[in-house]
Design a protein around this motif. Sequence first.
Motif, PDB file in Angstrom:
ATOM      1  N   GLN A   1      -8.715  10.668  19.690  1.00  0.00           N
ATOM      2  CA  GLN A   1      -8.055  11.567  19.069  1.00  0.00           C
ATOM      3  C   GLN A   1      -7.562  10.817  17.013  1.00  0.00           C
ATOM      4  O   GLN A   1      -7.791  12.114  16.499  1.00  0.00           O
ATOM      5  N   ARG A   2      -6.756  10.652  17.545  1.00  0.00           N
ATOM      6  CA  ARG A   2      -5.736   9.888  16.367  1.00  0.00           C
ATOM      7  C   ARG A   2      -6.236   8.945  15.302  1.00  0.00           C
ATOM      8  O   ARG A   2      -5.960   9.000  14.000  1.00  0.00           O
ATOM      9  N   LEU A   3      -8.346   8.672  15.795  1.00  0.00           N
ATOM     10  CA  LEU A   3      -8.841   8.047  14.852  1.00  0.00           C
ATOM     11  C   LEU A   3      -9.873   9.277  14.005  1.00  0.00           C
ATOM     12  O   LEU A   3     -10.974   9.142  12.965  1.00  0.00           O
ATOM     13  N   GLY A   4      -9.552  10.543  14.899  1.00  0.00           N
ATOM     14  CA  GLY A   4     -10.012  11.474  14.526  1.00  0.00           C
ATOM     15  C   GLY A   4     -11.270  11.434  14.549  1.00  0.00           C
ATOM     16  O   GLY A   4     -12.552  12.606  13.743  1.00  0.00           O
TER      17      GLY A   4
ATOM     18  N   THR B   1      10.976  -1.882  14.656  1.00  0.00           N
ATOM     19  CA  THR B   1       9.627  -2.467  14.149  1.00  0.00           C
ATOM     20  C   THR B   1       8.773  -2.849  13.554  1.00  0.00           C
ATOM     21  O   THR B   1       9.369  -4.121  12.990  1.00  0.00           O
ATOM     22  N   VAL B   2       7.462  -3.560  14.703  1.00  0.00           N
ATOM     23  CA  VAL B   2       6.913  -4.741  14.536  1.00  0.00           C
ATOM     24  C   VAL B   2       5.443  -4.072  14.028  1.00  0.00           C
ATOM     25  O   VAL B   2       5.735  -4.927  13.152  1.00  0.00           O
TER      26      VAL B   2
ATOM     27  N   SER C   1       0.018   3.319  15.706  1.00  0.00           N
ATOM     28  CA  SER C   1       0.366   4.088  16.324  1.00  0.00           C
ATOM     29  C   SER C   1       0.543   3.677  18.402  1.00  0.00           C
ATOM     30  O   SER C   1      -0.104   2.600  18.722  1.00  0.00           O
ATOM     31  N   VAL C   2       1.728   3.619  18.928  1.00  0.00           N
ATOM     32  CA  VAL C   2       1.834   3.875  19.987  1.00  0.00           C
ATOM     33  C   VAL C   2       2.113   4.375  21.286  1.00  0.00           C
ATOM     34  O   VAL C   2       1.678   5.526  20.972  1.00  0.00           O
TER      35      VAL C   2
ATOM     36  N   CYS D   1      -1.867  -4.197  14.388  1.00  0.00           N
ATOM     37  CA  CYS D   1      -2.769  -3.566  15.026  1.00  0.00           C
ATOM     38  C   CYS D   1      -2.766  -2.143  14.681  1.00  0.00           C
ATOM     39  O   CYS D   1      -1.531  -1.352  13.935  1.00  0.00           O
ATOM     40  N   ASP D   2      -3.850  -1.884  14.694  1.00  0.00           N
ATOM     41  CA  ASP D   2      -3.459   0.379  14.741  1.00  0.00           C
ATOM     42  C   ASP D   2      -3.532   0.458  15.113  1.00  0.00           C
ATOM     43  O   ASP D   2      -2.254   1.979  15.191  1.00  0.00           O
TER      44      ASP D   2
END
Length: 82
Positions: free
Chosen positions: A77-80, A54-55, A59-60, A36-37
């Motif tokens: 936002q995190r993808l820009g 860490t799995v 980002s969480v 997952c992204d």
Amino acid sequence: MARVGVEQSLTNVSEALREKGYDVIELRQETDAQGCDFCVVTGIDSNIMGMQDTVTQGSVIEANGLSADEVCRQVEQRLGRS
């Protein structure tokens, strides 16, 4: 499109992300987060035991107190994209 894992109880968030075209999977166990992204969690039982395994490299996003739209905005936002 980004792959987003969402905790089972956050159905409104899952629906909102699907409407925006994201590949959404339901997180039932830790291994579901692999690949997952982003992972969207409630944060209610966040790290109770203090373990730091860490799995996923994604980002969480802690959804506690956020609306579905606010979670979608954080993903964008995190993808820009905003």
